[in-house]
Design an enzyme around this catalytic site. Structure first.
Site, PDB file in Angstrom:
ATOM      1  N   SER A 129       0.809  -1.223   0.000  1.00 32.67           N
ATOM      2  CA  SER A 129       0.000   0.000   0.000  1.00 32.67           C
ATOM      3  C   SER A 129       0.841   1.272   0.000  1.00 32.67           C
ATOM      4  CB  SER A 129      -0.953   0.002   1.198  1.00 32.67           C
ATOM      5  OG  SER A 129      -0.238   0.097   2.403  1.00 32.67           O
ATOM      6  N   ARG A 130       2.096   1.167   0.432  1.00 30.36           N
ATOM      7  CA  ARG A 130       2.936   2.374   0.490  1.00 30.36           C
ATOM      8  C   ARG A 130       4.420   1.980   0.521  1.00 30.36           C
ATOM      9  NH1 ARG A 130       2.015   4.280   6.812  1.00 30.36           N
ATOM     10  NH2 ARG A 130       3.713   3.011   7.606  1.00 30.36           N
ATOM     11  N   ASP A 136      -4.117  -9.661   6.717  1.00 26.77           N
ATOM     12  CA  ASP A 136      -3.109  -9.491   7.764  1.00 26.77           C
ATOM     13  C   ASP A 136      -2.175 -10.696   7.639  1.00 26.77           C
ATOM     14  OD1 ASP A 136      -1.571  -9.541  10.031  1.00 26.77           O
ATOM     15  OD2 ASP A 136      -3.209  -9.053  11.403  1.00 26.77           O
ATOM     16  N   ASN A 174       7.430  -8.360   1.831  1.00 25.71           N
ATOM     17  CA  ASN A 174       7.923  -7.002   2.118  1.00 25.71           C
ATOM     18  C   ASN A 174       7.295  -6.385   3.365  1.00 25.71           C
ATOM     19  OD1 ASN A 174       8.869  -4.109   1.376  1.00 25.71           O
ATOM     20  ND2 ASN A 174       6.626  -3.962   1.394  1.00 25.71           N
ATOM     21  N   TYR A 202      13.159  -6.036  16.096  1.00 26.68           N
ATOM     22  CA  TYR A 202      13.221  -5.827  14.637  1.00 26.68           C
ATOM     23  C   TYR A 202      14.457  -6.519  14.048  1.00 26.68           C
ATOM     24  CZ  TYR A 202      13.182  -3.102  10.237  1.00 26.68           C
ATOM     25  OH  TYR A 202      13.172  -2.715   8.922  1.00 26.68           O
ATOM     26  N   ALA A 238      16.166  -8.991  15.300  1.00 26.00           N
ATOM     27  CA  ALA A 238      16.009 -10.452  15.389  1.00 26.00           C
ATOM     28  C   ALA A 238      15.125 -10.954  14.248  1.00 26.00           C
ATOM     29  CB  ALA A 238      15.406 -10.835  16.735  1.00 26.00           C
ATOM     30  N   LYS A 285      14.670  -9.545  11.330  1.00 24.25           N
ATOM     31  CA  LYS A 285      15.329  -9.358  10.030  1.00 24.25           C
ATOM     32  C   LYS A 285      16.503 -10.321   9.858  1.00 24.25           C
ATOM     33  CE  LYS A 285      12.591  -6.176   8.494  1.00 24.25           C
ATOM     34  NZ  LYS A 285      11.706  -6.454   7.353  1.00 24.25           N
ATOM     35  N   ILE A 292      15.953   3.999   3.757  1.00 24.09           N
ATOM     36  CA  ILE A 292      15.119   4.306   2.594  1.00 24.09           C
ATOM     37  C   ILE A 292      14.005   5.277   3.004  1.00 24.09           C
ATOM     38  CG2 ILE A 292      13.740   3.309   0.704  1.00 24.09           C
ATOM     39  CD1 ILE A 292      16.651   2.200   0.858  1.00 24.09           C
TER      40      ILE A 292
HETATM   41  P1  NAI Z   1       6.037   1.182   5.514  1.00 27.02           P
HETATM   42  O1  NAI Z   1       5.681   1.253   6.961  1.00 27.02           O
HETATM   43  O2  NAI Z   1       6.041   2.435   4.713  1.00 27.02           O
HETATM   44  O3  NAI Z   1       5.107   0.105   4.781  1.00 27.02           O
HETATM   45  C1  NAI Z   1       4.869  -1.149   5.360  1.00 27.02           C
HETATM   46  C2  NAI Z   1       3.772  -1.842   4.605  1.00 27.02           C
HETATM   47  O4  NAI Z   1       3.510  -3.104   5.250  1.00 27.02           O
HETATM   48  C3  NAI Z   1       2.455  -1.081   4.589  1.00 27.02           C
HETATM   49  O5  NAI Z   1       1.836  -1.292   3.355  1.00 27.02           O
HETATM   50  C4  NAI Z   1       1.646  -1.782   5.678  1.00 27.02           C
HETATM   51  O6  NAI Z   1       0.248  -1.664   5.488  1.00 27.02           O
HETATM   52  C5  NAI Z   1       2.119  -3.211   5.488  1.00 27.02           C
HETATM   53  N1  NAI Z   1       1.883  -4.072   6.650  1.00 27.02           N
HETATM   54  C6  NAI Z   1       2.340  -3.901   7.915  1.00 27.02           C
HETATM   55  N2  NAI Z   1       1.888  -4.887   8.686  1.00 27.02           N
HETATM   56  C7  NAI Z   1       1.133  -5.711   7.913  1.00 27.02           C
HETATM   57  C8  NAI Z   1       0.403  -6.910   8.143  1.00 27.02           C
HETATM   58  N3  NAI Z   1       0.334  -7.476   9.360  1.00 27.02           N
HETATM   59  N4  NAI Z   1      -0.255  -7.490   7.107  1.00 27.02           N
HETATM   60  C9  NAI Z   1      -0.213  -6.931   5.870  1.00 27.02           C
HETATM   61  N5  NAI Z   1       0.464  -5.795   5.598  1.00 27.02           N
HETATM   62  C10 NAI Z   1       1.127  -5.191   6.613  1.00 27.02           C
HETATM   63  O7  NAI Z   1       7.469   0.461   5.459  1.00 27.02           O
HETATM   64  P2  NAI Z   1       8.648   0.527   4.377  1.00 27.02           P
HETATM   65  O8  NAI Z   1       9.639   1.502   4.845  1.00 27.02           O
HETATM   66  O9  NAI Z   1       8.096   0.614   3.014  1.00 27.02           O
HETATM   67  O10 NAI Z   1       9.290  -0.923   4.612  1.00 27.02           O
HETATM   68  C11 NAI Z   1       8.970  -2.056   3.826  1.00 27.02           C
HETATM   69  C12 NAI Z   1       9.855  -3.201   4.271  1.00 27.02           C
HETATM   70  O11 NAI Z   1      11.223  -2.816   4.130  1.00 27.02           O
HETATM   71  C13 NAI Z   1       9.668  -3.563   5.733  1.00 27.02           C
HETATM   72  O12 NAI Z   1       9.776  -4.967   5.889  1.00 27.02           O
HETATM   73  C14 NAI Z   1      10.823  -2.877   6.419  1.00 27.02           C
HETATM   74  O13 NAI Z   1      11.186  -3.517   7.608  1.00 27.02           O
HETATM   75  C15 NAI Z   1      11.890  -3.002   5.354  1.00 27.02           C
HETATM   76  N6  NAI Z   1      12.956  -2.018   5.485  1.00 27.02           N
HETATM   77  C16 NAI Z   1      12.710  -0.671   5.377  1.00 27.02           C
HETATM   78  C17 NAI Z   1      13.725   0.227   5.511  1.00 27.02           C
HETATM   79  C18 NAI Z   1      13.530   1.701   5.386  1.00 27.02           C
HETATM   80  O14 NAI Z   1      14.516   2.449   5.575  1.00 27.02           O
HETATM   81  N7  NAI Z   1      12.363   2.193   5.045  1.00 27.02           N
HETATM   82  C19 NAI Z   1      15.106  -0.204   5.801  1.00 27.02           C
HETATM   83  C20 NAI Z   1      15.248  -1.639   5.881  1.00 27.02           C
HETATM   84  C21 NAI Z   1      14.213  -2.489   5.729  1.00 27.02           C
END
Ligand code: NAI
Length: 248
Positions: free
Chosen positions: A15-16, A63, A90, A155, A157, A159, A188
């Site tokens: 979604s984002r 979920d 993701n 987090y 653990a 990852k 990011i």
């Molecule tokens: P974000 O918070 O912008 O997006 C997370 C997405 O996961 C959203 O669409 C949310 O609705 C969805 N989500 C969360 N829990 C959920 C669930 N139980 N069921 C279904 N959907 C769920 O996060 P971002 O920054 O886009 O991160 C994406 C991935 O990349 C994550 O796994 C994060 O840990 C990883 N990551 C992000 C970094 C960053 O700097 N933004 C750095 C390293 C890893």
């Protein structure tokens, strides 16, 4: 260059942020993209915009920490589209605090979504991928899963767990034409990192040799490569995409 025509790809957390960038990149590469997240409104908007740019996109709300829901969603996708070729695990969350203050709930919630969710997804896609003798599973880990980070024991653990999960499943399914890899993003620009204070952001920026934060597209390009035919000899690996932050 990397063509995903006729491939059915599921992207969780689409979604984002990074997930959205991956969905956009996959749609441009010709995949049939199934965008998954918990929030329907955001998914409807995303799918509409992907379709408006000529993409073949659909959505499912789920979920991913609910094993039954994830499994039945995968089954319904296979029924509706006849196949499932690519899974991008993701979706992820943070619940940051020092270990001494961390509640059981904060630990469990992060592990359930970030790690157990990926386990549910991988288990569910095994059968359709094995049947086709082709599959791509890409798990979005983090550099924190490699280096650790104060205030992120849960987090980190989760990852690090994804990296071990990736290597193990890669060995189990390599002979079936299925590859399993990880991406470890650094810093990011997304809603997740927007929560950090300007002071913390500036400190992180100083540690990035390339001198900027990453964009979702920096991650999506590598995910596209790993999902492509061209990456068929790569499995069990973790590609770090961090502007050089953890060069050692
Ligand atoms: P974000 O918070 O912008 O997006 C997370 C997405 O996961 C959203 O669409 C949310 O609705 C969805 N989500 C969360 N829990 C959920 C669930 N139980 N069921 C279904 N959907 C769920 O996060 P971002 O920054 O886009 O991160 C994406 C991935 O990349 C994550 O796994 C994060 O840990 C990883 N990551 C992000 C970094 C960053 O700097 N933004 C750095 C390293 C890893």
């Amino acid at each position: 260059m990397f063509d995903l025509k006729n491939k059915v790809a599921v992207v969780t957390g689409a979604s984002r942020g990074i997930g959205k960038s991956i969905a956009e990149t996959f749609a441009s590469a010709g995949a049939i993209v199934i965008c998954v997240s918990r929030s329907e409104d955001a998914l409807i908007n995303l799918v509409e915009s992907l379709k408006a740019s000529g993409g073949n996109a659909h959505y499912r709300t789920c979920d991913i920490s609910d094993g039954e829901a994830f499994t039945s969603m995968v089954k319904s996708i296979v029924t509706d589209f006849g196949q499932l070729d690519i899974l991008i695990n993701n979706a992820g969350i943070t619940q940051d605090t020092l270990l001494m203050r961390m509640s059981d709930e904060q630990w469990t919630q992060v592990l359930d979504i970030n790690l157990k969710g990926a386990f549910f997804g991988i288990k569910a896609v095994m059968r359709p991928m094995m049947k086709k003798r082709w599959g791509r599973i890409i798990n979005i880990s983090s550099i924190v899963g490699i280096t650790g980070n104060a205030g992120q024991a849960n987090y980190a653990a989760s990852k690090a767990g994804l990296i071990g999960l990736t290597k193990s499943v890669a060995k189990e399914v390599a002979s079936r034409g299925i590859t399993v890899n990880c991406i470890a993003p650094g810093f990011i620009k997304t809603d997740m990192t927007d929560e950090l204070s300007d002071q913390v952001k500036e400190k992180i920026l100083k540690d990035i040799p390339i001198g900027r934060m990453g964009d979702g597209s920096d991650i999506a390009s590598a995910v596209l490569f790993l999902a492509s035919e061209e990456a068929s000899f790569i499995t069990g690996q973790t590609i770090v995409i961090d502007g050089g932050q953890i060069i050692s």
